[in-house]
Design an enzyme around this catalytic site. Structure first.
Site, PDB file in Angstrom:
ATOM      1  N   ARG A 245     -16.120  73.949 -16.238  1.00  0.00           N
ATOM      2  CA  ARG A 245     -16.604  72.999 -16.016  1.00  0.00           C
ATOM      3  C   ARG A 245     -16.051  72.189 -14.706  1.00  0.00           C
ATOM      4  NH1 ARG A 245     -13.641  69.043 -18.548  1.00  0.00           N
ATOM      5  NH2 ARG A 245     -15.005  67.571 -18.669  1.00  0.00           N
TER       6      ARG A 245
ATOM      7  N   ARG B 277     -18.142  62.283 -13.270  1.00  0.00           N
ATOM      8  CA  ARG B 277     -18.473  60.862 -14.462  1.00  0.00           C
ATOM      9  C   ARG B 277     -19.501  60.062 -13.888  1.00  0.00           C
ATOM     10  NH1 ARG B 277     -12.654  59.079 -14.493  1.00  0.00           N
ATOM     11  NH2 ARG B 277     -11.592  60.829 -15.739  1.00  0.00           N
TER      12      ARG B 277
ATOM     13  N   ARG C  50      -0.640  81.645 -10.031  1.00  0.00           N
ATOM     14  CA  ARG C  50      -0.358  81.230  -8.729  1.00  0.00           C
ATOM     15  C   ARG C  50       0.783  80.273  -8.496  1.00  0.00           C
ATOM     16  NH1 ARG C  50      -3.612  76.867  -7.403  1.00  0.00           N
ATOM     17  NH2 ARG C  50      -4.517  76.581  -9.497  1.00  0.00           N
TER      18      ARG C  50
ATOM     19  N   ARG D 125      -3.049  69.189  -0.792  1.00  0.00           N
ATOM     20  CA  ARG D 125      -2.839  67.499  -0.990  1.00  0.00           C
ATOM     21  C   ARG D 125      -1.570  67.112  -0.604  1.00  0.00           C
ATOM     22  NH1 ARG D 125      -2.687  67.875  -7.777  1.00  0.00           N
ATOM     23  NH2 ARG D 125      -1.204  69.461  -7.884  1.00  0.00           N
TER      24      ARG D 125
ATOM     25  N   GLU E 285       1.485  69.902  -0.271  1.00  0.00           N
ATOM     26  CA  GLU E 285       1.313  71.091  -1.212  1.00  0.00           C
ATOM     27  C   GLU E 285       0.388  72.198  -0.718  1.00  0.00           C
ATOM     28  OE1 GLU E 285       1.164  69.849  -5.539  1.00  0.00           O
ATOM     29  OE2 GLU E 285      -0.414  71.155  -5.577  1.00  0.00           O
TER      30      GLU E 285
ATOM     31  N   TYR F 231      -1.292  77.768 -19.402  1.00  0.00           N
ATOM     32  CA  TYR F 231      -1.034  76.216 -18.643  1.00  0.00           C
ATOM     33  C   TYR F 231      -0.903  75.378 -19.806  1.00  0.00           C
ATOM     34  CZ  TYR F 231      -0.800  72.092 -16.308  1.00  0.00           C
ATOM     35  OH  TYR F 231      -0.391  70.863 -15.812  1.00  0.00           O
TER      36      TYR F 231
ATOM     37  N   ASP G 289       0.109  71.198 -20.526  1.00  0.00           N
ATOM     38  CA  ASP G 289       0.714  70.068 -19.827  1.00  0.00           C
ATOM     39  C   ASP G 289       1.943  69.459 -20.830  1.00  0.00           C
ATOM     40  OD1 ASP G 289      -0.802  68.890 -17.998  1.00  0.00           O
ATOM     41  OD2 ASP G 289      -2.389  68.617 -19.205  1.00  0.00           O
TER      42      ASP G 289
HETATM   43  P1  FDA Z   1       9.118  75.187 -17.825  1.00  0.00           P
HETATM   44  O1  FDA Z   1       8.883  75.905 -16.937  1.00  0.00           O
HETATM   45  O2  FDA Z   1       9.417  73.735 -17.821  1.00  0.00           O
HETATM   46  O3  FDA Z   1      10.672  75.439 -18.302  1.00  0.00           O
HETATM   47  C1  FDA Z   1      11.068  76.849 -18.517  1.00  0.00           C
HETATM   48  C2  FDA Z   1      12.555  77.053 -18.332  1.00  0.00           C
HETATM   49  O4  FDA Z   1      12.872  78.425 -18.679  1.00  0.00           O
HETATM   50  C3  FDA Z   1      12.637  77.039 -16.684  1.00  0.00           C
HETATM   51  O5  FDA Z   1      13.794  76.040 -16.416  1.00  0.00           O
HETATM   52  C4  FDA Z   1      13.339  78.472 -16.475  1.00  0.00           C
HETATM   53  O6  FDA Z   1      14.225  78.281 -15.348  1.00  0.00           O
HETATM   54  C5  FDA Z   1      13.899  78.764 -17.409  1.00  0.00           C
HETATM   55  N1  FDA Z   1      14.005  80.392 -17.706  1.00  0.00           N
HETATM   56  C6  FDA Z   1      12.705  81.313 -17.488  1.00  0.00           C
HETATM   57  N2  FDA Z   1      13.525  82.414 -17.592  1.00  0.00           N
HETATM   58  C7  FDA Z   1      14.645  82.417 -17.909  1.00  0.00           C
HETATM   59  C8  FDA Z   1      15.852  83.084 -18.348  1.00  0.00           C
HETATM   60  N3  FDA Z   1      15.458  84.742 -18.061  1.00  0.00           N
HETATM   61  N4  FDA Z   1      17.041  82.713 -18.489  1.00  0.00           N
HETATM   62  C9  FDA Z   1      17.396  81.520 -18.539  1.00  0.00           C
HETATM   63  N5  FDA Z   1      16.300  80.561 -18.318  1.00  0.00           N
HETATM   64  C10 FDA Z   1      15.057  81.143 -18.043  1.00  0.00           C
HETATM   65  N6  FDA Z   1       2.416  68.635 -17.112  1.00  0.00           N
HETATM   66  C11 FDA Z   1       1.593  67.257 -17.234  1.00  0.00           C
HETATM   67  O7  FDA Z   1       1.751  66.881 -18.643  1.00  0.00           O
HETATM   68  N7  FDA Z   1       1.123  66.424 -16.418  1.00  0.00           N
HETATM   69  C12 FDA Z   1       1.321  67.013 -14.941  1.00  0.00           C
HETATM   70  O8  FDA Z   1       0.949  66.231 -14.006  1.00  0.00           O
HETATM   71  C13 FDA Z   1       1.922  68.280 -14.741  1.00  0.00           C
HETATM   72  N8  FDA Z   1       1.939  68.639 -13.516  1.00  0.00           N
HETATM   73  C14 FDA Z   1       2.131  70.036 -13.264  1.00  0.00           C
HETATM   74  C15 FDA Z   1       2.426  70.405 -12.054  1.00  0.00           C
HETATM   75  C16 FDA Z   1       2.665  71.623 -11.753  1.00  0.00           C
HETATM   76  C17 FDA Z   1       2.923  72.319 -10.480  1.00  0.00           C
HETATM   77  C18 FDA Z   1       3.211  72.703 -12.790  1.00  0.00           C
HETATM   78  C19 FDA Z   1       3.490  74.080 -12.548  1.00  0.00           C
HETATM   79  C20 FDA Z   1       3.027  72.076 -13.965  1.00  0.00           C
HETATM   80  C21 FDA Z   1       2.523  70.967 -14.414  1.00  0.00           C
HETATM   81  N9  FDA Z   1       2.654  70.311 -15.542  1.00  0.00           N
HETATM   82  C22 FDA Z   1       2.106  68.853 -15.774  1.00  0.00           C
HETATM   83  C23 FDA Z   1       3.123  71.313 -16.805  1.00  0.00           C
HETATM   84  C24 FDA Z   1       4.624  71.112 -17.093  1.00  0.00           C
HETATM   85  O9  FDA Z   1       5.256  71.455 -16.003  1.00  0.00           O
HETATM   86  C25 FDA Z   1       4.798  71.932 -18.441  1.00  0.00           C
HETATM   87  O10 FDA Z   1       4.138  71.285 -19.453  1.00  0.00           O
HETATM   88  C26 FDA Z   1       6.253  72.017 -18.904  1.00  0.00           C
HETATM   89  O11 FDA Z   1       6.832  72.458 -17.714  1.00  0.00           O
HETATM   90  C27 FDA Z   1       6.345  72.976 -19.986  1.00  0.00           C
HETATM   91  O12 FDA Z   1       7.698  73.179 -20.171  1.00  0.00           O
HETATM   92  P2  FDA Z   1       8.224  74.404 -20.801  1.00  0.00           P
HETATM   93  O13 FDA Z   1       9.302  74.295 -21.160  1.00  0.00           O
HETATM   94  O14 FDA Z   1       7.086  75.411 -21.374  1.00  0.00           O
HETATM   95  O15 FDA Z   1       8.287  75.381 -19.253  1.00  0.00           O
END
Ligand code: FDA
Length: 385
Positions: A176, A180, A254, A285, A308, A356, A358
């Protein structure tokens, strides 16, 4: 690791939420392993040293949720400002409010249309393409919002996001395109929204302060996994395909490149995020981080901007957004089967589930895993011991 009741791989919101709950609610000892040199995962932020402006190191993070449990939970660890996210977009030399709303439509067509008239106009434009005949992203977008709005706001932006002509992208990449039919240009429509008053780093660090939680940075789980005692459960939030040595193939992602700059002016763009919809501007952006915290004292003569850029991730890049093609979904299904067969490993978070999420979704999912999986498991261990 020898003393751990639970090992958590990854110190993002998912991993730290699990660790904090297991320590504080179950009284169990948790070791969190983090590959990077700092905890916090992708929500990590730092003060830019010259200006003191908080910069979100892995892309802008805006907190928003309608989940009451998550909202009550997170406020134990941080207070929130009243920040409300709003985004603008530059298209062919003009600046428009995003997501596309009545303000955008009226400005773009140079008209004064009410909601029903605007709806009728967009419907008329969208009728150019029969939704049943859609074969690619471009057709799909036109069938949703019509060609004029698509060409102004979606085509160039999408081409830059994917580095591919939208006619060559699968229609399934978008389901979608929000339009708005009011003048409301708030980006999120969740009940709660705000930014952590003293920043993401402080919030994330507070999750790790419990005496039963040890976060060890600069350690890759795969270098130390042999040290995890048999029978100790592992919560794994790293990439799912990596866990299985890419045995079923690589899941595609990506990634983003960020270009940060301190400018000798007090205000560069007058808002936190400006999208660039035209294909001839290489970035997607620009973030200007001072505007995320208008309540803070910032230098009057300097500002931090981050451009970015978006592209397909190679093996060595940070995985940011799952691409999720049909081929990815087939590979994912095979990894999920293998994951389900690992008795002591629980896969979670953004990378561990190839989804993905949040922040509020990652936190909600971590709380549910603690309730439904870890609590029964770790309490059972205690009784047996
Ligand atoms: P996250 O990626 O944060 O943590 C995973 C960790 O595991 C990392 O620190 C990594 O280094 C570690 N790791 C991986 N492999 C490993 C290994 N083998 N050994 C040790 N450590 C290891 N959300 C939102 O609510 N509002 C927003 O505006 C945004 N904006 C946004 C922008 C961008 C560019 C991205 C990519 C994401 C967002 N998000 C977001 C999402 C947000 O980043 C996401 O919800 C959290 O990072 C999720 O947390 P996790 O713990 O799942 O992963």
């Amino acid at each position: 690791l020898a003393a751990a009741d639970l090992v958590v791989v990854g110190s993002g919101f998912y991993g730290l939420t699990v660790a904090e709950r297991v320590a504080s609610q179950l009284g169990r000892r948790v070791v969190v392993l983090e590959r990077r040199s700092h905890l916090g995962g992708n929500a990590w932020s730092e003060r830019e040293p010259e200006t003191g402006i908080e910069v979100h190191r892995y892309g802008a993070h805006l907190f928003h949720t309608s989940n009451q449990r998550v909202w009550d939970h997170v406020r134990q660890f941080t207070e929130f400002t009243g920040y409300q996210h709003r985004v603008f977009s530059v298209s062919k030399g003009q600046t428009y409010p995003m997501p596309i709303n009545l303000g955008t439509i009226n400005q773009f067509f140079g008209r004064h249309l009410g909601p029903e008239q605007a709806r009728a106009l967009v419907r008329e434009h969208a009728a150019e393409i029969d939704p049943d005949q859609v074969t690619n992203l471009e057709d799909k977008a036109i069938s949703l919002i019509g060609r004029p709005l698509y060409e102004a706001f979606v085509r160039g932006y999408t081409e830059k996001q994917w580095q591919t002509d939208p006619r060559e992208l699968p229609a399934e990449v978008i389901s979608r395109l929000p339009v708005r039919y009011t003048f409301d240009n708030r980006y999120f429509s969740d009940r709660y929204e705000g930014l952590p008053v003293d920043g993401y780093a402080a919030w994330l660090q507070r999750l790790a302060t419990h005496a039963l939680v040890d976060v060890v940075t600069d350690v890759d789980f795969f270098d130390v996994r042999a040290l995890v005692p048999a029978g100790v459960p592992v919560v794994y939030t790293g990439p799912l395909d990596r866990y299985f040595d890419f045995g079923e193939g690589r899941l595609s992602w990506r990634t983003l490149d960020f270009e940060q700059e301190v400018l000798p002016i007090g205000d560069f763009q007058g808002c936190p995020v400006m999208n660039y919809a035209d294909p001839d501007v290489p970035w997607t952006r620009i973030h200007e981080f001072r505007h995320f915290h208008p309540e803070r004292e910032h230098p009057a003569d300097r500002t931090v901007v981050v451009r970015e850029y978006s592209r397909s991730a190679e093996a060595a890049d940070e995985p940011y957004y799952p691409v999720n093609t049909a081929a990815d979904r087939a590979v994912l299904a095979r990894y999920r089967e293998r994951a389900a067969a690992e008795p002591d490993v629980y896969f979670g978070g953004r990378l561990g589930t190839y989804q993905y999420l949040d922040m509020h979704m990652a936190i909600a999912s971590a709380l549910t895993t603690v309730d439904n999986v870890l609590t029964p498991r770790l309490t059972r261990t205690a009784v047996v011991a």
